[in-house]
Write an enzyme that holds these catalytic residues in place. Structure first.
Site, PDB file in Angstrom:
ATOM      1  N   SER A 102      -3.862   0.286   7.160  1.00  0.00           N
ATOM      2  CA  SER A 102      -3.404  -0.627   8.200  1.00  0.00           C
ATOM      3  C   SER A 102      -4.121  -1.981   8.122  1.00  0.00           C
ATOM      4  CB  SER A 102      -3.583   0.028   9.567  1.00  0.00           C
ATOM      5  OG  SER A 102      -2.979  -0.698  10.585  1.00  0.00           O
ATOM      6  N   ASP A 241       0.362  -6.876  10.224  1.00  0.00           N
ATOM      7  CA  ASP A 241      -0.854  -6.348   9.616  1.00  0.00           C
ATOM      8  C   ASP A 241      -0.516  -5.741   8.257  1.00  0.00           C
ATOM      9  OD1 ASP A 241       0.478  -4.100  10.544  1.00  0.00           O
ATOM     10  OD2 ASP A 241      -1.343  -3.034  11.101  1.00  0.00           O
ATOM     11  N   ASP A 243       0.128  -2.838   7.001  1.00  0.00           N
ATOM     12  CA  ASP A 243       1.256  -1.924   6.798  1.00  0.00           C
ATOM     13  C   ASP A 243       2.445  -2.272   7.681  1.00  0.00           C
ATOM     14  OD1 ASP A 243       0.089  -1.060   9.187  1.00  0.00           O
ATOM     15  OD2 ASP A 243       0.585   1.038   8.827  1.00  0.00           O
ATOM     16  N   ASP A 245       3.092  -2.407  10.874  1.00  0.00           N
ATOM     17  CA  ASP A 245       3.519  -1.692  12.072  1.00  0.00           C
ATOM     18  C   ASP A 245       3.014  -2.360  13.347  1.00  0.00           C
ATOM     19  OD1 ASP A 245       0.839  -0.992  11.970  1.00  0.00           O
ATOM     20  OD2 ASP A 245       1.179   1.165  12.152  1.00  0.00           O
TER      21      ASP A 245
END
Length: 445
Positions: A102, A241, A243, A245
């Protein structure tokens, strides 16, 4: 539940140190593959990753683990976490895997698992997989070893899905948008979707090299986005960010807008169209008290879940709410997705902006925030919050803020940090008692 490997968002850690090793990834693949092989059909897992250098290693180890127990693997390459969740269901897979840490630096990595319904795993499923990780796996017969293949159109499938969440009657023509992809998983998909909807784009963080994910870019390092918006005269900035999400926004003046404000905008926009369900917005204990008051003023309840988007989603499903998320920018819209999706959330914000035909600064600041302060304290091991000195400091702070504020102290589920947050009407008082607890934690950390 005491977890040995799983945290609040899968398994995460520094690469090549336990538990984030290729050996562990192999074992996770074998354990999860065994757990999800139900029924007599040919079993399939889809695997996506972000742009970290270690993604290649972890991907290869997971492939070896899954195929060794007889599960076929579909490799998506660099893809946002919500894209993996969506493609898990679209491709009728038994499970999905996202290799990502992340917003963490490139040295870290993680493994997130999704069930066949595209939702992150329940505590029960994670406990079952943990129980299998340290057991000797039952390997497939040599004639039943799984196969692995890559698909080339994964990004196109996700872009098509993301665009479908944007109202057909609207376009982004005439909007100058700065999009910061954090040199992460959405570096291709997000700009493509926005461009296809007509936006005039300025891109940041779209040149990943394996080691620059989240480095001075993205939702946790927004200075470049803010400066670019102001310097270019853009209408709005969107920062994802690593990833993709989560989403953080800035208006045309470069002022940051956090997840609380974005959730308020989206929830009230849906309410005005009679599309909001559950009569409430689901956030976490970290969301600002101003959001709670704003929701109440508009006839809505603010439900608070534990920190972690999985817990927000659990409460949303239990209460029938279709909008929820976290102050950090994880926004879950269950009409569209089974997990947080920064691009989809950004498209809903843009739709509200186009509909209102007003500058971002006029519609994004939905409510006046109550003074809030969060400080993090890193610790080397043990449990600082169990120490009597820390517990006493917390009791003193809670008593001092009880009349006009609140305090939330917790350990991070993804990093060795104690997070100390307080809010109240008096900013100086809030800072005084946050520092009081921080000092106590530092003393024992």
């Amino acid at each position: 539940m005491n977890r040995q490997y799983f945290g609040t968002d899968g398994i995460r850690g520094r690469t090549n140190a336990e538990p984030m090793t290729a050996r562990m990834a192999l074992k996770v693949g074998q354990a999860a593959g065994a757990h999800f092989q139900r029924g007599d059909h040919r079993h399939r897992v889809v695997i996506g990753k972000d742009t970290r250098l270690s993604g290649y290693m972890m991907e290869s180890a997971l492939v070896a683990g899954f195929t060794s127990v007889g599960m076929d693997v579909v490799l998506l390459g660099p893809m946002p976490t919500p894209a993996v969740a969506m493609l898990t269901t679209s491709m009728r897979a038994d499970m999905g895997v996202m290799i990502s840490a992340s917003h963490n630096p490139f040295e870290d990595n993680g493994i997130k698992l999704f069930g066949p319904d595209g939702y992150k795993l329940s505590d029960k499923d994670e406990a079952a997989i943990e129980a299998l990780i340290d057991k000797e796996p039952v390997l497939a017969d040599s004639t039943h070893i799984g196969r692995a293949k890559r698909i080339d159109d994964a990004i196109g499938r996700y872009v098509h899905f993301a665009k479908s969440t944007f109202p057909d009657r609207l376009r982004l023509d005439g909007l100058k948008i700065v999009v910061d992809c954090a040199n992460g998983a959405a570096y291709k998909a997000a700009p493509l979707a926005l461009w296809e909807l007509g936006a005039d784009l300025i891109t940041i963080g779209v040149e990943p090299d394996g080691t620059n994910i989240n480095k001075d870019v993205g939702s946790t390092a927004t200075d470049t986005m803010r400066e670019t918006v102001v310097a270019s005269g853009a209408d709005i900035g969107l920062a994802l960010d690593g990833d993709a999400d989560r989403l953080i926004v800035c208006d045309e003046k470069g002022e940051l807008i956090d997840g609380d404000q974005l959730m308020a905008l989206i929830a009230l926009s849906k309410k005005s169209r009679e599309e909001l369900t559950g009569g409430a917005l689901v956030a976490t204990v970290m969301s600002n008290l101003g959001l709670e008051r704003h929701m109440a003023a508009n006839g809505l309840e603010l439900k608070r879940a534990k920190v972690g988007d999985r817990y927000v989603l659990e409460m949303m499903r239990e209460s029938g709410c279709n909008v929820g998320g976290e102050q950090s920018g994880h926004i879950i819209l269950t009409d569209h997705a089974t997990t947080g999706d920064g691009l989809v959330a950004g498209l809903q914000v843009l739709a509200a902006m186009v509909d209102a035909d007003k500058p971002a600064s006029d519609i994004l600041n939905q409510f006046e925030t109550i003074p809030q302060l969060l400080k993090n304290v890193r610790y080397a091991g043990g449990d600082p919050l169990a120490d009597a000195r820390v517990q006493q400091a917390i009791k003193e702070a809670e008593a001092a803020l009880a009349s006009d504020g609140r305090m939330v102290i917790r350990k991070s589920g993804t990093e060795p940090l104690v997070r100390v947050m307080a809010e109240g009407e008096d900013a100086a008082k809030v800072e005084q008692w946050v520092d009081h607890v921080v000092a106590a934690v530092k003393e024992v950390a």
